[in-house]
Write a protein that holds these residues in place. Structure first.
Motif, PDB file in Angstrom:
ATOM      1  N   TYR A 160       0.815  -1.214   0.000  1.00  0.00           N
ATOM      2  CA  TYR A 160       0.000   0.000   0.000  1.00  0.00           C
ATOM      3  C   TYR A 160       0.841   1.252   0.000  1.00  0.00           C
ATOM      4  CZ  TYR A 160      -4.551  -2.128   1.001  1.00  0.00           C
ATOM      5  OH  TYR A 160      -5.719  -2.812   0.923  1.00  0.00           O
ATOM      6  N   GLU A 213      -3.963   4.795   0.370  1.00  0.00           N
ATOM      7  CA  GLU A 213      -5.078   3.858   0.263  1.00  0.00           C
ATOM      8  C   GLU A 213      -4.983   2.994  -0.988  1.00  0.00           C
ATOM      9  OE1 GLU A 213      -8.609   6.154   0.477  1.00  0.00           O
ATOM     10  OE2 GLU A 213      -8.403   6.533   2.613  1.00  0.00           O
ATOM     11  N   ASN A 214      -3.921   3.241  -1.764  1.00  0.00           N
ATOM     12  CA  ASN A 214      -3.793   2.518  -3.032  1.00  0.00           C
ATOM     13  C   ASN A 214      -2.907   1.283  -2.906  1.00  0.00           C
ATOM     14  OD1 ASN A 214      -5.301   4.550  -4.279  1.00  0.00           O
ATOM     15  ND2 ASN A 214      -3.448   5.791  -4.539  1.00  0.00           N
ATOM     16  N   ASP A 247      -4.244  -8.234 -11.522  1.00  0.00           N
ATOM     17  CA  ASP A 247      -5.597  -7.714 -11.799  1.00  0.00           C
ATOM     18  C   ASP A 247      -6.402  -7.323 -10.559  1.00  0.00           C
ATOM     19  OD1 ASP A 247      -4.961  -8.228 -14.390  1.00  0.00           O
ATOM     20  OD2 ASP A 247      -5.944 -10.192 -14.454  1.00  0.00           O
ATOM     21  N   LYS A 248      -5.963  -7.727  -9.404  1.00  0.00           N
ATOM     22  CA  LYS A 248      -6.742  -7.454  -8.186  1.00  0.00           C
ATOM     23  C   LYS A 248      -6.021  -6.399  -7.353  1.00  0.00           C
ATOM     24  CE  LYS A 248      -9.733 -10.587  -9.292  1.00  0.00           C
ATOM     25  NZ  LYS A 248     -11.084 -10.195  -9.729  1.00  0.00           N
ATOM     26  N   LYS A 249      -6.240  -5.165  -7.675  1.00  0.00           N
ATOM     27  CA  LYS A 249      -5.513  -4.117  -6.969  1.00  0.00           C
ATOM     28  C   LYS A 249      -6.441  -3.159  -6.235  1.00  0.00           C
ATOM     29  CE  LYS A 249      -1.161  -4.451  -9.232  1.00  0.00           C
ATOM     30  NZ  LYS A 249      -0.048  -3.792  -9.855  1.00  0.00           N
ATOM     31  N   LYS A 250      -7.595  -3.696  -5.860  1.00  0.00           N
ATOM     32  CA  LYS A 250      -8.488  -2.897  -5.029  1.00  0.00           C
ATOM     33  C   LYS A 250      -8.602  -3.592  -3.676  1.00  0.00           C
ATOM     34  CE  LYS A 250     -11.327  -1.336  -8.842  1.00  0.00           C
ATOM     35  NZ  LYS A 250     -12.460  -1.786  -9.651  1.00  0.00           N
ATOM     36  N   THR A 251      -8.680  -2.798  -2.632  1.00  0.00           N
ATOM     37  CA  THR A 251      -8.807  -3.376  -1.301  1.00  0.00           C
ATOM     38  C   THR A 251     -10.052  -4.268  -1.226  1.00  0.00           C
ATOM     39  OG1 THR A 251      -7.729  -1.433  -0.384  1.00  0.00           O
ATOM     40  CG2 THR A 251      -8.936  -2.812   1.165  1.00  0.00           C
ATOM     41  N   ALA A 252     -11.086  -3.862  -1.947  1.00  0.00           N
ATOM     42  CA  ALA A 252     -12.337  -4.628  -1.919  1.00  0.00           C
ATOM     43  C   ALA A 252     -12.164  -6.053  -2.456  1.00  0.00           C
ATOM     44  CB  ALA A 252     -13.397  -3.891  -2.738  1.00  0.00           C
ATOM     45  N   ASP A 253     -11.111  -6.272  -3.243  1.00  0.00           N
ATOM     46  CA  ASP A 253     -10.878  -7.620  -3.796  1.00  0.00           C
ATOM     47  C   ASP A 253     -10.359  -8.593  -2.732  1.00  0.00           C
ATOM     48  OD1 ASP A 253     -11.563  -6.771  -6.337  1.00  0.00           O
ATOM     49  OD2 ASP A 253      -9.521  -6.115  -6.799  1.00  0.00           O
ATOM     50  N   TRP A 254      -9.926  -8.049  -1.604  1.00  0.00           N
ATOM     51  CA  TRP A 254      -9.166  -8.867  -0.660  1.00  0.00           C
ATOM     52  C   TRP A 254      -9.780  -8.894   0.730  1.00  0.00           C
ATOM     53  CZ3 TRP A 254      -5.439 -11.680  -2.795  1.00  0.00           C
ATOM     54  CH2 TRP A 254      -4.957 -11.266  -4.040  1.00  0.00           C
TER      55      TRP A 254
END
Lengths: 455, 334
Positions: B250, B253-254, B279-286
């Motif tokens: 991080y 927030e990125n 491809d999964k670079k959003k916090t929501a993905d994890w």
């Protein structure tokens, strides 16, 4: 006249054919081994003979054979290392060219001793004539019932194949050879496991040099004890020496081990002295990878005893003065030869042939070559000489395979024995570049050495 | 009868399973006596033995055959024997040889750490700091290559490659299509994708993680930030292709990059797929777990350097102190 075991019939017309070879007593060793001896008894005879590997390392052949693992239901292989490509070494090629059946007969005897039913002769790819000669000899032997199924009705089966290599020096290293034989890039394997445990296709394998395998023929014919009577100390039997350089008669000679080096160089039976009446400056006794020796130490040991053509004598005197029997590639340099240029030439070879797997060899061989090139071409610095010594130390002993040592030793030994010549190149760059000026005007190393000029 | 074998490394004895390598035995002890490894990777079969940085001295072969080994050996490929005695940092010979290896490795590796993406998590950087000379003695032209895009996400910069073969083993062992390997020989050797084809499979991104230097880099992260300015967080997701266990890096927030989780020796714990990585670079993905545990000596834990301390075995032994004089002097400098 020295006794000849391998080259006894070299001058017989047609000795390269099965019929003539057979008429001269060829394949008796196969008959004797397969019909009257057990595999263990053959191994025992080779052990008794004291035969040492003729490829360079000089490890006792019988002992190497006895290390071979013998798990049930697993194939065992014998691989003949015919990848001979060390500068100055050409005796295996000579043997394969003129008496190919000596190798084929040795392969059968050795394969029988090791319990191998499939064996390979791995020949350097550039040696196409020798590959064809061997293939023809194998076909002849097979037609005569000495290869294939149920050889001579003894129940022993052996298939023998010739495999051309990719033409890389590193493929002469036994594990790189096995990789290449398996169809992979010829990079050395990290040992252990040793080939005797896990070699070709993961099976127990023995890799022997051409001359070692051919030497098993007289050993079986005459008995190991008889063979051991020839030679001196732990250097038994005869040895093929490929002599080159500034000699009156360069060529391949079979000598009885223990022959004085002086006699080998100067007697009419062998090299006939140094060409053009020049004086001997230095020799490389066992192929380009072994340390160079100045003339005085070529002929006499540090304590004044005569140096002999034997494994022990050539390495005696400690590493500081000693060299090695190696593969028997004997190179003589006369007083006009430039040691710096020669060292650069050797170094260029090892740089080109490094496989690039391990860091010290990959980077160090190139570094040494570039520094030597700089010195030879008149741009060297005095500190370069110590730098070369240091880099060679950093390579030696720290690599996966012996190629690193082979690259380091010629450089380190040349500087050890001819440092003033390297310094002269740095101090007098113009003079050393001037071919007309030549090394004849540079007499320091010669003056230092008490050189015997022959008998 | 014990099924373990005893091995002593730098005076510290440990019992390990037969077949363990010296390096892994040393890792069981831990600390400074663990030899460095640039090419060995425990997750990759057949790796090791090439870079020669892990060389050690075997001063006693075993109880049965106490003879020392004639040469220094690669600890990552040499298995222990019962009663074996090994010297690593207590052998001046080893330290000398290792510094030679580091010098060789740095011949063709540019010290462009300030602009290299691997800076801060580069094994060679650490090794160069510990064993390198202050000045190079190599005065010739270095090997240089053009950068190669092997796929849309990975860039190969051969200038920095030290030919450890890790990426070759990775491509060979965990991807379903082998498209890259070594071309040429000697110091002309280079990692290549055979006529610059793309590395295109689900697990190709792992070659970035196994590269010990900055030769293979993540194009989605290149030049975005310095690693010590980022904050690593362990996270996971339900991935149909891989374990989905990753570290998210991080900045604010990125999520700047996603890598596999690594152990204390910098080795990937579980290889991850390209979907998770690229491809999964959003916090929501994890599913966020916790901050990644970072060694105090790592540059990532900046301003938390621990003072170098000599091992207890050295502190209590005047002979070892004498043999490690230079190393001990270093400890007083910081």
């Amino acid at each position: 006249m020295a006794r000849k075991l391998l080259l006894e019939h070299i001058n017989v017309p047609g000795i390269n054919t099965f019929d003539v070879y057979r008429q001269k007593g060829g394949y008796r060793a196969v008959e004797k081994a397969l019909k009257t001896l057990t595999p263990d008894e053959v191994v025992e005879e080779v052990k008794k003979s004291g035969l040492r590997g003729r490829g360079g390392a000089g490890f006792p052949t019988g002992m190497k054979w006895s290390f071979l693992a013998k798990p049930e239901g697993v194939a065992r292989y014998l691989v003949c290392n015919a990848d001979e490509s060390e500068p100055g070494t050409f005796k295996d090629r000579y043997l394969m060219t003129y008496i190919p059946h000596a190798l084929i007969e040795g392969m059968i005897v050795s394969s029988f001793a090791l319990g191998a039913n499939t064996s390979y002769i791995y020949v350097r790819g550039e040696m196409m004539p020798q590959i064809r000669i061997l293939e023809k000899a194998i076909a002849e032997a097979k037609n005569a019932g000495f290869l294939g199924k149920n050889i001579l009705g003894t129940g022993y089966d052996l298939e023998l194949y010739v495999q051309p290599g990719g033409g890389a020096y590193i493929c002469g290293e036994e594990t790189a050879l096995l990789e290449s034989l398996e169809g992979k890039r010829g990079n050395p394997r990290i040992k252990p496991p040793f080939p005797a445990i896990a070699g070709l296709y993961g099976c127990p394998t023995v890799v022997n040099n051409v001359e070692s395998i051919a030497a098993t023929v007289p050993i079986i014919n005459d008995g190991g004890d008889e063979y051991a009577k020839i030679g001196i100390g732990r250097s038994t039997g005869t040895k093929l020496i490929s002599a080159s350089g500034n000699l009156v008669r360069p060529g391949v000679y079979e000598i009885e081990l223990g022959l004085p080096v002086e006699e080998f160089i100067y007697s009419d039976e062998y090299c006939g002295g140094i060409a053009n009446g020049k004086r001997l400056k230095a020799t490389v006794a066992g192929g380009s990878s072994v340390p160079i020796l100045p003339a005085n130490l070529t002929l006499k040991l540090a304590n004044g005893d005569p140096r002999l053509m034997s494994y022990e004598s050539l390495s005696e005197g400690g590493f500081a003065t000693g060299s090695m029997m190696g593969s028997g590639g004997f190179i003589a340099f006369d007083e006009d030869q430039c040691i710096v240029r020669n060292t650069w030439n050797f170094s260029r070879f090892y740089h080109h042939e490094s496989c690039g797997q391990c860091s010290p060899c990959r980077e160090g061989t190139g570094w040494m070559e570039k520094v030597l090139h700089r010195i030879e071409y008149g741009h060297g610095k005095m500190s370069d000489i110590d730098l070369l010594v240091d880099v060679s130390k950093k390579i030696e002993g720290n690599t996966i395979c012996p190629l690193g040592d082979a690259a380091a030793w010629p450089v380190a030994s040349a500087i050890r024995h001819f440092r003033d010549e390297f310094e002269w190149h740095v101090k007098e760059p113009i003079k050393c570049l001037d071919t007309n000026y030549g090394l004849a005007n540079y007499a320091q190393p010669i003056a230092k050495a008490e050189v015997t000029t022959g008998n | 009868m014990s099924d373990k074998v005893k091995v002593t490394i730098d005076g510290i004895t440990v019992e390990v399973a037969p077949g363990t390598t010296i390096l892994n035995a040393a890792r069981q002890i831990g600390g400074d006596i663990v030899p460095p490894a640039m090419c060995y990777y425990s997750k990759l079969e057949g790796s090791g033995g090439k870079c020669r940085t892990c060389i050690v001295k075997v001063s006693k072969g075993s109880e049965k055959d106490p003879r020392p080994m004639p040469k220094l050996v690669a600890s990552c490929r040499t298995t222990v024997m019962d009663g074996m005695e090994v010297q690593n940092i207590t052998s001046p010979e080893v330290i000398e040889a290792r510094s030679g290896v580091v010098e060789m490795l740095l011949i063709n590796h540019p010290l462009d750490c300030p602009v290299c993406d691997q800076a801060g998590e580069c094994d060679l950087q650490n090794l160069g700091y510990e064993h390198g000379l202050q000045k190079t003695r190599y005065e010739f032209e270095r090997r240089t290559f053009e950068r190669i895009d092997i796929g849309d996400k990975i860039q190969l910069h051969m200038n920095r490659c030290i030919l450890c073969y890790r990426c070759v083993f990775t491509a060979d062992q965990i991807t379903n299509k082998r498209v890259h390997g070594i071309l040429n020989r000697g110091d002309h050797s280079e990692i290549s994708t055979y006529i610059q084809t793309a590395v295109d499979n689900d697990f190709s991104g792992n070659v970035i993680d196994v590269c010990p230097v900055g030769a293979l880099t993540d194009k989605t992260f290149r030049f975005k930030n310095r690693v010590w300015f980022t904050k690593p967080i362990d996270a996971h997701r339900d991935c149909p292709t891989c374990s989905g266990k990753v570290t998210l890096w991080y900045k604010g927030e990125n999520v700047l990059r996603v890598t596999a989780r690594k152990d204390i020796y910098g080795e990937v714990e579980e290889f991850i797929c390209n979907t998770c990585r690229f491809d999964k670079k959003k916090t929501a993905d994890w599913v966020i777990e916790h901050p990644t545990v970072i060694s105090d000596t790592s540059v990532i834990a900046s301003n938390h350097y621990e003072t170098l301390k000599p091992l207890p075995v050295i502190q209590n032994n005047p002979q070892l102190q004498q043999a490690n004089k230079v190393e001990l002097e270093k400890t007083t400098k910081f």
